[in-house]
Scaffold this motif. Structure first.
Motif, PDB file in Angstrom:
ATOM      1  N   ARG A  74       0.867  -1.186   0.000  1.00  0.00           N
ATOM      2  CA  ARG A  74       0.000   0.000   0.000  1.00  0.00           C
ATOM      3  C   ARG A  74       0.909   1.245   0.000  1.00  0.00           C
ATOM      4  O   ARG A  74       1.141   1.823  -1.055  1.00  0.00           O
ATOM      5  CB  ARG A  74      -0.953  -0.029   1.213  1.00  0.00           C
ATOM      6  CG  ARG A  74      -2.089   0.981   1.105  1.00  0.00           C
ATOM      7  CD  ARG A  74      -1.700   2.415   1.392  1.00  0.00           C
ATOM      8  NE  ARG A  74      -1.401   2.659   2.801  1.00  0.00           N
ATOM      9  CZ  ARG A  74      -0.996   3.825   3.269  1.00  0.00           C
ATOM     10  NH1 ARG A  74      -0.834   4.865   2.444  1.00  0.00           N
ATOM     11  NH2 ARG A  74      -0.718   4.006   4.543  1.00  0.00           N
ATOM     12  N   GLU A  75       1.472   1.587   1.168  1.00  0.00           N
ATOM     13  CA  GLU A  75       2.378   2.750   1.200  1.00  0.00           C
ATOM     14  C   GLU A  75       3.522   2.535   0.208  1.00  0.00           C
ATOM     15  O   GLU A  75       3.921   3.447  -0.511  1.00  0.00           O
ATOM     16  CB  GLU A  75       2.942   2.929   2.619  1.00  0.00           C
ATOM     17  CG  GLU A  75       3.964   4.044   2.746  1.00  0.00           C
ATOM     18  CD  GLU A  75       3.368   5.442   2.738  1.00  0.00           C
ATOM     19  OE1 GLU A  75       2.394   5.677   3.475  1.00  0.00           O
ATOM     20  OE2 GLU A  75       3.884   6.313   1.990  1.00  0.00           O
ATOM     21  N   HIS A 255       1.837   5.330  12.139  1.00  0.00           N
ATOM     22  CA  HIS A 255       2.373   5.337  10.777  1.00  0.00           C
ATOM     23  C   HIS A 255       3.325   6.524  10.706  1.00  0.00           C
ATOM     24  O   HIS A 255       2.916   7.670  10.892  1.00  0.00           O
ATOM     25  CB  HIS A 255       1.190   5.501   9.820  1.00  0.00           C
ATOM     26  CG  HIS A 255       1.559   5.580   8.387  1.00  0.00           C
ATOM     27  ND1 HIS A 255       1.596   4.481   7.568  1.00  0.00           N
ATOM     28  CD2 HIS A 255       1.889   6.645   7.598  1.00  0.00           C
ATOM     29  CE1 HIS A 255       1.929   4.838   6.342  1.00  0.00           C
ATOM     30  NE2 HIS A 255       2.107   6.153   6.329  1.00  0.00           N
ATOM     31  N   HIS A 257       6.415   8.653   8.784  1.00  0.00           N
ATOM     32  CA  HIS A 257       7.258   8.943   7.614  1.00  0.00           C
ATOM     33  C   HIS A 257       8.660   9.330   8.087  1.00  0.00           C
ATOM     34  O   HIS A 257       8.867   9.766   9.216  1.00  0.00           O
ATOM     35  CB  HIS A 257       6.600  10.008   6.728  1.00  0.00           C
ATOM     36  CG  HIS A 257       5.611   9.366   5.804  1.00  0.00           C
ATOM     37  ND1 HIS A 257       5.939   9.008   4.519  1.00  0.00           N
ATOM     38  CD2 HIS A 257       4.333   8.949   6.001  1.00  0.00           C
ATOM     39  CE1 HIS A 257       4.896   8.416   3.950  1.00  0.00           C
ATOM     40  NE2 HIS A 257       3.904   8.367   4.838  1.00  0.00           N
ATOM     41  N   ILE A 291       8.613   5.310   4.876  1.00  0.00           N
ATOM     42  CA  ILE A 291       8.193   5.166   6.287  1.00  0.00           C
ATOM     43  C   ILE A 291       9.163   4.248   7.052  1.00  0.00           C
ATOM     44  O   ILE A 291      10.199   3.857   6.527  1.00  0.00           O
ATOM     45  CB  ILE A 291       6.747   4.602   6.376  1.00  0.00           C
ATOM     46  CG1 ILE A 291       6.645   3.204   5.722  1.00  0.00           C
ATOM     47  CG2 ILE A 291       5.759   5.559   5.739  1.00  0.00           C
ATOM     48  CD1 ILE A 291       5.365   2.454   6.084  1.00  0.00           C
TER      49      ILE A 291
HETATM   50 ZN   LIG Z   1       2.110   7.332   4.603  1.00  0.00          ZN
END
Ligand SMILES: [Zn+2]
Ligand SMILES: CC(=O)SCCNC(=O)CCNC(=O)[C@H](O)C(C)(C)COP(=O)(O)OP(=O)(O)OC[C@H]1O[C@@H](n2cnc3c(N)ncnc32)[C@H](O)[C@@H]1OP(=O)(O)O
Ligand SMILES: O=C(O)CCC(=O)C(=O)O
Length: 470
Positions: A74-75, A255, A257, A291
């Motif tokens: 996803r990310e 989450h 970054h 991330i």
């Molecule tokens: Zn993100």
């Protein structure tokens, strides 16, 4: 660089954190740390104080009790270089499952027809990991998501004034209403649901706590905090998660970054403050610089509790997983990558090499063998020392005294002052030195004799291989 393969070197018991005088007895009262200036410890129990004993806050810590939500699919798909076809996505999903992550997060099925089909295909693989998909806080996306066969849906919406004004244009009242509608809908399908605020660290704290409290009350499984722009530092992460932990009873995901390089440290602090789930991606790939990287996080948590992490994940599978993703997105694994970086278990300076050869825990917090990897000591350079050279002499089964090894080490340094010596160069030198000693031609410190023997060896090798030399 000349590596010595130390796979057969004796492995010493790993020294867990808290030994070496950190949490143990050695530091107490020594160096005046407890105000005793090295004098006798006070006898009255009431006056005894152990600054290293567990603190109230330590009971919140989930450093040895966490779940990974792996978001490479996803990310990671938001990484500029990423294009995953169905076959690659399936390979990555299976490799993540083989490594043992608890959750695999997939791109929204609303993104494209192929994204929807891939999401369904991965749900049908029957993996051990739970499959999640990630959607906007919108009923249209939610309706598509629940039809894919996922085990859960991660819902997100920006709450900072930046995103409220320039992204979706909605106020907190609208966000709260829609969140309730989407969460109740997903829950009605009998699958997990998580609600997350995007750009949490630039959002108003009262807005945040109030919406999290609302969704907690209606039975959301997890709330998520997102450092969407990578602006948070470890202290800020600790404070926000700690505050949230006091406000909701559901699980807390984070989450992070990595724009300022804090993503791993921030994840660790989030766990210390009571977060339960950490988002990662393989090699950290994602928007911009990405991330929290899976491998780096695992290294950090292994350092805190090796037995827990070893029991939870198939650590030797990490390297192949990283290579698979690196190849898919056409990047190299960075030399400084925790665990799998080219030099992660290579020791160079003589002082390090000696201690490592005696006990690897002296300069290693991670045991390479736990990750299916091998330790090396590099010796063909000017920073080498006789102890490292001795280890190579023993591997080659050459019979030299310590003084002779020191003598030949001086020659390695002389040559390495001009250029780094390969393993072959060093082995040749050691063998020529040894045969000179055996034949009685060479004595300690006779540099001119050694140079003559080396020259003779060189011309003999060239004579033996004229074709190759031509
Ligand atoms: Zn993100
Ligand atoms: C920080 C993050 O990484 S969040 C996750 C990011 N993931 C993605 O973007 C998934 C891939 N995205 C896509 O395929 C597309 O952007 C889609 C299908 C989601 C939407 O595409 P489009 O309808 O063409 O809209 P577009 O991408 O231009 O703009 C986003 C729209 O979602 C709205 N929106 C943005 N964030 C949210 C949110 N969290 N919840 C609800 N609506 C949102 C915006 O207001 C905008 O709406 P508009 O069409 O009324 O202007
Ligand atoms: O859903 C989330 O918690 C995070 C979304 C995201 O990728 C981000 O905010 O950077």
């Amino acid at each position: 660089m000349v590596p010595i393969d130390l796979s057969s070197a004796p492995v010493h018991p790993h020294v867990p954190n808290g030994v070496n005088g950190v949490n143990g007895k050695k530091l107490n009262g020594v160096n005046g740390v407890n105000g005793t200036n090295g004098h006798a410890t006070p006898k009255s129990p009431a006056k005894q104080f152990n600054p290293y004993a567990p603190r109230y806050a330590d009971f919140l810590s989930n450093v040895s009790n966490f779940n990974i939500i792996e978001s490479t699919l996803r990310e990671g798909e938001q990484f500029a270089n990423a294009f995953f076809d169905t076959e690659t996505k399936i390979k990555i999903a299976k490799a993540l499952d083989a490594f043992g992550v608890e959750y695999i997060e997939l791109t929204s099925p609303a993104a494209s027809e192929q994204s929807r089909a891939d999401c369904e295909a991965i749900c049908k693989l029957g993996l051990r990991a739970k499959i999640l998909t990630h959607i906007r806080c919108h009923m249209d996306d939610a309706r598509i998501a629940v039809e894919t066969g996922v085990d859960g849906v991660d819902v997100v919406i920006g709450t900072s004034s930046f995103l409220r004004e320039f992204s979706h244009g909605k106020d907190m009242a609208y966000i709260t209403r829609t969140a309730i509608e989407v969460i109740e809908f997903v829950k009605s399908k009998g699958i997990e649901v998580r609600f997350s605020s995007e750009d949490s660290f630039r959002s108003d704290l009262v807005d945040l706590l109030s919406i999290y409290q609302t969704v907690d009350k209606i039975g959301v499984n997890r709330v998520g905090i997102a450092d969407t722009v990578g602006c948070a530092n470890p202290r800020q992460v600790y404070d926000l998660v700690r505050t949230l932990r006091g406000v909701v009873s559901c699980d807390i995901e984070i989450h992070l970054h990595n724009d300022t390089g804090c993503a791993i440290a921030n994840a660790f602090c989030a766990l210390e403050a009571g977060a339960t789930h950490i988002d990662t991606s393989v090699l950290g790939i994602g928007e911009r610089v990405g991330i929290t990287p899976l491998g780096g996080l695992v290294a950090c948590l292994y350092a805190a509790n090796p037995e827990y992490v070893k029991a939870k994940y198939n650590l030797p599978a990490l390297r192949e997983l990283e290579n698979l993703v690196a190849e898919a997105v056409e990047v190299s694994v960075p030399f400084c990558n925790p665990i799998t970086g080219y030099c992660a278990f290579t020791h160079k300076a003589g002082i390090h090499a000696k201690a490592i050869l005696n006990n690897p825990s002296t300069y290693e917090i991670l045991k390479p063998e736990d990750f299916g990897l091998t330790r090396y000591v590099s010796i063909g350079h000017r920073l080498t020392g006789w102890n490292a050279v001795k280890s190579r002499v023993e591997q080659l089964q050459l019979n030299l005294t310590d003084d002779q090894i020191k003598d030949v080490t001086a020659k390695i340094k002389e040559l390495a002052d001009v250029r780094t010596q390969s393993m072959e160069d060093v082995d040749t030198l050691l063998r020529v030195y040894h045969s000179g000693v055996e034949s009685g031609e060479l004595e300690l410190g006779q540099r001119h004799v050694l140079d003559r023997l080396l020259e003779k060896h060189r011309s003999q090798s060239q004579e033996r291989m004229p074709a190759a030399a031509a």
